[in-house]
Design a protein around this motif. Structure first.
Motif, PDB file in Angstrom:
ATOM      1  N   LYS A  50       0.716  -1.365  -0.161  1.00 54.63           N
ATOM      2  CA  LYS A  50       0.120  -0.249  -0.068  1.00 54.63           C
ATOM      3  C   LYS A  50       0.855   1.270  -0.008  1.00 54.63           C
ATOM      4  O   LYS A  50       0.364   2.365   0.329  1.00 54.63           O
ATOM      5  CB  LYS A  50      -0.964  -0.155   1.190  1.00 54.63           C
ATOM      6  N   GLU A  51       2.269   1.328  -0.200  1.00 55.35           N
ATOM      7  CA  GLU A  51       3.321   2.206  -0.317  1.00 55.35           C
ATOM      8  C   GLU A  51       4.546   1.775  -0.941  1.00 55.35           C
ATOM      9  O   GLU A  51       4.505   0.476  -0.919  1.00 55.35           O
ATOM     10  CB  GLU A  51       3.284   2.945   1.009  1.00 55.35           C
ATOM     11  N   LEU A  52       5.517   2.484  -1.299  1.00 54.40           N
ATOM     12  CA  LEU A  52       6.603   2.177  -1.594  1.00 54.40           C
ATOM     13  C   LEU A  52       7.607   2.288  -0.484  1.00 54.40           C
ATOM     14  O   LEU A  52       7.589   3.279   0.252  1.00 54.40           O
ATOM     15  CB  LEU A  52       7.238   2.953  -2.899  1.00 54.40           C
ATOM     16  N   ILE A  53       8.312   1.218  -0.108  1.00 51.33           N
ATOM     17  CA  ILE A  53       9.245   1.085   0.925  1.00 51.33           C
ATOM     18  C   ILE A  53      10.548   0.995   0.258  1.00 51.33           C
ATOM     19  O   ILE A  53      11.085  -0.167  -0.226  1.00 51.33           O
ATOM     20  CB  ILE A  53       8.715  -0.077   1.854  1.00 51.33           C
ATOM     21  N   LEU A  54      11.451   1.982   0.145  1.00 55.66           N
ATOM     22  CA  LEU A  54      12.390   1.884  -0.622  1.00 55.66           C
ATOM     23  C   LEU A  54      13.411   0.958  -0.324  1.00 55.66           C
ATOM     24  O   LEU A  54      14.020   0.469  -1.375  1.00 55.66           O
ATOM     25  CB  LEU A  54      13.229   3.416  -0.352  1.00 55.66           C
TER      26      LEU A  54
END
Length: 62
Positions: A50-54
């Motif tokens: 649900k998001e970009l986790i680098l």
């Protein structure tokens, strides 16, 4: 991809990521050279998290 991350596949270097485009010399090799394969990995990652986790996306692209 967030604006602060850049995927690149030119310069005759193959696929690589610039995790900090302000320092364009900083780059990490990734396993795929084509946009389609990398985009599929990124879309799957974002849908799963649900998001970009680098840190995680870099591992997935390598």
């Amino acid at each position: 991809m967030p604006d602060e991350v850049l995927l690149d596949n030119y310069h005759n270097k193959g696929g690589h990521i610039h995790p900090n485009p302000e320092n364009h010399k900083e780059e990490m090799k990734i396993k795929h050279d084509t946009q389609k394969e990398n985009l599929d990995i990124i879309i799957f990652h974002i849908n799963k998290n649900k998001e970009l986790i680098l840190k995680e996306i870099i591992k997935e692209l390598k």
